[in-house]
Design a protein around this motif. Structure first.
Motif, PDB file in Angstrom:
ATOM      1  N   SER A 233      22.220 -10.740 -63.515  1.00  0.00           N
ATOM      2  CA  SER A 233      20.788 -10.767 -63.762  1.00  0.00           C
ATOM      3  C   SER A 233      20.262  -9.411 -64.204  1.00  0.00           C
ATOM      4  O   SER A 233      20.903  -8.394 -64.031  1.00  0.00           O
ATOM      5  CB  SER A 233      20.072 -11.187 -62.476  1.00  0.00           C
ATOM      6  OG  SER A 233      20.129 -10.127 -61.554  1.00  0.00           O
ATOM      7  N   GLY A 234      19.044  -9.462 -64.762  1.00  0.00           N
ATOM      8  CA  GLY A 234      18.394  -8.232 -65.166  1.00  0.00           C
ATOM      9  C   GLY A 234      18.134  -7.307 -64.000  1.00  0.00           C
ATOM     10  O   GLY A 234      18.068  -6.092 -64.152  1.00  0.00           O
ATOM     11  N   GLY A 235      17.949  -7.887 -62.786  1.00  0.00           N
ATOM     12  CA  GLY A 235      17.750  -7.072 -61.606  1.00  0.00           C
ATOM     13  C   GLY A 235      18.916  -6.151 -61.352  1.00  0.00           C
ATOM     14  O   GLY A 235      18.731  -4.971 -61.010  1.00  0.00           O
ATOM     15  N   LEU A 236      20.133  -6.642 -61.538  1.00  0.00           N
ATOM     16  CA  LEU A 236      21.317  -5.810 -61.339  1.00  0.00           C
ATOM     17  C   LEU A 236      21.460  -4.779 -62.452  1.00  0.00           C
ATOM     18  O   LEU A 236      21.960  -3.677 -62.221  1.00  0.00           O
ATOM     19  CB  LEU A 236      22.566  -6.690 -61.252  1.00  0.00           C
ATOM     20  CG  LEU A 236      22.648  -7.575 -60.006  1.00  0.00           C
ATOM     21  CD1 LEU A 236      23.914  -8.412 -60.032  1.00  0.00           C
ATOM     22  CD2 LEU A 236      22.581  -6.755 -58.737  1.00  0.00           C
ATOM     23  N   ASP A 237      21.032  -5.128 -63.654  1.00  0.00           N
ATOM     24  CA  ASP A 237      21.013  -4.137 -64.743  1.00  0.00           C
ATOM     25  C   ASP A 237      20.105  -2.969 -64.376  1.00  0.00           C
ATOM     26  O   ASP A 237      20.437  -1.799 -64.603  1.00  0.00           O
ATOM     27  CB  ASP A 237      20.509  -4.772 -66.048  1.00  0.00           C
ATOM     28  CG  ASP A 237      21.546  -5.662 -66.695  1.00  0.00           C
ATOM     29  OD1 ASP A 237      22.748  -5.357 -66.588  1.00  0.00           O
ATOM     30  OD2 ASP A 237      21.156  -6.665 -67.307  1.00  0.00           O
TER      31      ASP A 237
ATOM     32  N   ASN B  23      17.798 -13.196 -57.571  1.00  0.00           N
ATOM     33  CA  ASN B  23      17.626 -14.593 -57.181  1.00  0.00           C
ATOM     34  C   ASN B  23      18.240 -14.837 -55.801  1.00  0.00           C
ATOM     35  O   ASN B  23      18.953 -13.997 -55.258  1.00  0.00           O
ATOM     36  CB  ASN B  23      18.213 -15.543 -58.237  1.00  0.00           C
ATOM     37  CG  ASN B  23      19.705 -15.345 -58.442  1.00  0.00           C
ATOM     38  OD1 ASN B  23      20.465 -15.245 -57.480  1.00  0.00           O
ATOM     39  ND2 ASN B  23      20.134 -15.310 -59.696  1.00  0.00           N
ATOM     40  N   SER B  24      17.954 -15.996 -55.218  1.00  0.00           N
ATOM     41  CA  SER B  24      18.371 -16.275 -53.839  1.00  0.00           C
ATOM     42  C   SER B  24      19.885 -16.277 -53.691  1.00  0.00           C
ATOM     43  O   SER B  24      20.422 -15.841 -52.667  1.00  0.00           O
ATOM     44  CB  SER B  24      17.802 -17.620 -53.385  1.00  0.00           C
ATOM     45  OG  SER B  24      18.221 -18.663 -54.263  1.00  0.00           O
ATOM     46  N   GLU B  25      20.604 -16.746 -54.713  1.00  0.00           N
ATOM     47  CA  GLU B  25      22.068 -16.772 -54.651  1.00  0.00           C
ATOM     48  C   GLU B  25      22.632 -15.358 -54.579  1.00  0.00           C
ATOM     49  O   GLU B  25      23.558 -15.072 -53.823  1.00  0.00           O
ATOM     50  CB  GLU B  25      22.628 -17.500 -55.878  1.00  0.00           C
ATOM     51  CG  GLU B  25      24.145 -17.598 -55.883  1.00  0.00           C
ATOM     52  CD  GLU B  25      24.655 -18.305 -57.123  1.00  0.00           C
ATOM     53  OE1 GLU B  25      25.864 -18.186 -57.401  1.00  0.00           O
ATOM     54  OE2 GLU B  25      23.858 -18.961 -57.809  1.00  0.00           O
TER      55      GLU B  25
ATOM     56  N   LYS C 281      21.013 -12.656 -53.486  1.00  0.00           N
ATOM     57  CA  LYS C 281      20.654 -12.074 -52.190  1.00  0.00           C
ATOM     58  C   LYS C 281      21.635 -12.520 -51.125  1.00  0.00           C
ATOM     59  O   LYS C 281      22.065 -11.733 -50.280  1.00  0.00           O
ATOM     60  CB  LYS C 281      19.232 -12.478 -51.818  1.00  0.00           C
ATOM     61  CG  LYS C 281      18.158 -11.817 -52.659  1.00  0.00           C
ATOM     62  CD  LYS C 281      16.788 -12.331 -52.244  1.00  0.00           C
ATOM     63  CE  LYS C 281      15.706 -11.773 -53.155  1.00  0.00           C
ATOM     64  NZ  LYS C 281      14.382 -12.320 -52.819  1.00  0.00           N
ATOM     65  N   GLU C 282      21.988 -13.803 -51.146  1.00  0.00           N
ATOM     66  CA  GLU C 282      22.942 -14.333 -50.170  1.00  0.00           C
ATOM     67  C   GLU C 282      24.319 -13.704 -50.358  1.00  0.00           C
ATOM     68  O   GLU C 282      25.001 -13.357 -49.401  1.00  0.00           O
ATOM     69  CB  GLU C 282      23.037 -15.862 -50.331  1.00  0.00           C
ATOM     70  CG  GLU C 282      23.997 -16.530 -49.355  1.00  0.00           C
ATOM     71  CD  GLU C 282      23.488 -16.467 -47.914  1.00  0.00           C
ATOM     72  OE1 GLU C 282      24.330 -16.516 -47.004  1.00  0.00           O
ATOM     73  OE2 GLU C 282      22.259 -16.350 -47.722  1.00  0.00           O
ATOM     74  N   LYS C 283      24.707 -13.516 -51.618  1.00  0.00           N
ATOM     75  CA  LYS C 283      26.028 -12.967 -51.940  1.00  0.00           C
ATOM     76  C   LYS C 283      26.190 -11.540 -51.421  1.00  0.00           C
ATOM     77  O   LYS C 283      27.274 -11.125 -51.021  1.00  0.00           O
ATOM     78  CB  LYS C 283      26.232 -12.993 -53.457  1.00  0.00           C
ATOM     79  CG  LYS C 283      27.617 -12.565 -53.913  1.00  0.00           C
ATOM     80  CD  LYS C 283      27.685 -12.455 -55.428  1.00  0.00           C
ATOM     81  CE  LYS C 283      27.384 -13.756 -56.118  1.00  0.00           C
ATOM     82  NZ  LYS C 283      27.518 -13.642 -57.600  1.00  0.00           N
ATOM     83  N   PHE C 284      25.123 -10.761 -51.439  1.00  0.00           N
ATOM     84  CA  PHE C 284      25.199  -9.353 -51.072  1.00  0.00           C
ATOM     85  C   PHE C 284      24.619  -9.074 -49.686  1.00  0.00           C
ATOM     86  O   PHE C 284      24.220  -7.967 -49.376  1.00  0.00           O
ATOM     87  CB  PHE C 284      24.449  -8.499 -52.108  1.00  0.00           C
ATOM     88  CG  PHE C 284      24.932  -8.676 -53.506  1.00  0.00           C
ATOM     89  CD1 PHE C 284      26.287  -8.679 -53.802  1.00  0.00           C
ATOM     90  CD2 PHE C 284      24.031  -8.851 -54.544  1.00  0.00           C
ATOM     91  CE1 PHE C 284      26.743  -8.840 -55.101  1.00  0.00           C
ATOM     92  CE2 PHE C 284      24.478  -9.010 -55.855  1.00  0.00           C
ATOM     93  CZ  PHE C 284      25.832  -9.006 -56.124  1.00  0.00           C
ATOM     94  N   ASN C 285      24.579 -10.111 -48.833  1.00  0.00           N
ATOM     95  CA  ASN C 285      23.847  -9.998 -47.579  1.00  0.00           C
ATOM     96  C   ASN C 285      24.691  -9.564 -46.386  1.00  0.00           C
ATOM     97  O   ASN C 285      24.199  -9.529 -45.272  1.00  0.00           O
ATOM     98  CB  ASN C 285      23.172 -11.336 -47.246  1.00  0.00           C
ATOM     99  CG  ASN C 285      22.002 -11.168 -46.313  1.00  0.00           C
ATOM    100  OD1 ASN C 285      21.325 -10.151 -46.336  1.00  0.00           O
ATOM    101  ND2 ASN C 285      21.777 -12.167 -45.478  1.00  0.00           N
ATOM    102  N   ASP C 286      25.985  -9.251 -46.573  1.00  0.00           N
ATOM    103  CA  ASP C 286      26.812  -8.792 -45.468  1.00  0.00           C
ATOM    104  C   ASP C 286      27.678  -7.627 -45.941  1.00  0.00           C
ATOM    105  O   ASP C 286      27.538  -7.147 -47.072  1.00  0.00           O
ATOM    106  CB  ASP C 286      27.675  -9.933 -44.911  1.00  0.00           C
ATOM    107  CG  ASP C 286      28.519 -10.607 -45.984  1.00  0.00           C
ATOM    108  OD1 ASP C 286      28.814  -9.953 -47.012  1.00  0.00           O
ATOM    109  OD2 ASP C 286      28.893 -11.775 -45.815  1.00  0.00           O
TER     110      ASP C 286
END
Length: 200
Positions: free
Chosen positions: A20-24, A69-71, A73-78
């Motif tokens: 996503s653009g957020g990670l860019d 996005n929610s996916e 956030k979940e992926k990077f949550n631990d």
């Protein structure tokens, strides 16, 4: 560490990754953060630079978490997810500060002294191609042809980058291999990555 870094570079080379653009934005801000730290402390050691990478990524991630996005956030949550975030952002940083990534790769060479010895061949240079990355084409004593990519810094890499190697030169070439997806061939295959060059 060496293989992980090479994998980042090769994945960029294969052009098969997107996020996503957020990670860019996080990658861009991480580059800017590291540049600012280098200006303030130009003699940062390799370990200090790596620590600052993590600090810069976490700061930017915290600032822009709401833009993911929610996916994601979940992926990077631990803990494992934060490691994946670091890998993803490092990959994307190649678009904004490739020299910084190369410097990190250069500094990582001291951490891999216990890696097994790389394979090598003796051969004659038949071509050198300069595109996004330098490709060295070599023919061995049996006439078999090989292609090698120059992706990371090593002590004798300037032989290639300074044009000190020419066609028909005899070389001892050390390399490592990594399997990844080739987007053109649409299949996984092994890429040979230069790790050392010696003129014969």
């Amino acid at each position: 560490m060496k293989k992980i870094f090479l994998f980042f570079i090769l994945m960029c080379f294969a052009n098969t990754y997107s996020q996503s653009g957020g990670l860019d934005l996080i990658a861009k801000e991480t580059c800017e953060c590291l540049d600012a730290k280098k200006v303030k402390e130009p003699n940062l050691s390799g370990d200090e630079l790596k620590r600052n990478v993590g600090i810069c990524i976490i700061k930017s991630y915290s600032d822009h978490k709401s833009e993911l996005n929610s996916e994601e956030k979940e992926k990077f949550n631990d803990t494992d997810g934060m490691g994946k975030l670091g890998e993803t952002v490092a990959l994307k940083m190649l678009a904004f500060c490739p020299n910084m990534i190369m410097e990190l790769g250069k500094n990582s060479k001291d951490e891999i002294a216990d890696d097994k010895e790389d394979a090598f061949i003796l051969g004659e240079v038949i071509d050198i191609q300069s595109e996004q990355f330098i490709t060295l084409q070599v023919k061995d004593q049996n006439g078999r042809k090989y292609s090698f990519l120059l992706l990371t810094y090593f002590d004798t890499a300037p032989l290639l980058t300074n044009n000190d190697i020419k066609k028909k030169d005899k070389l001892k070439i050390s390399y490592t291999e990594i399997e990844l997806f080739d987007s053109k061939a649409k299949e996984f295959r092994y890429f040979k990555i230069l790790t050392k060059l010696e003129k014969q």
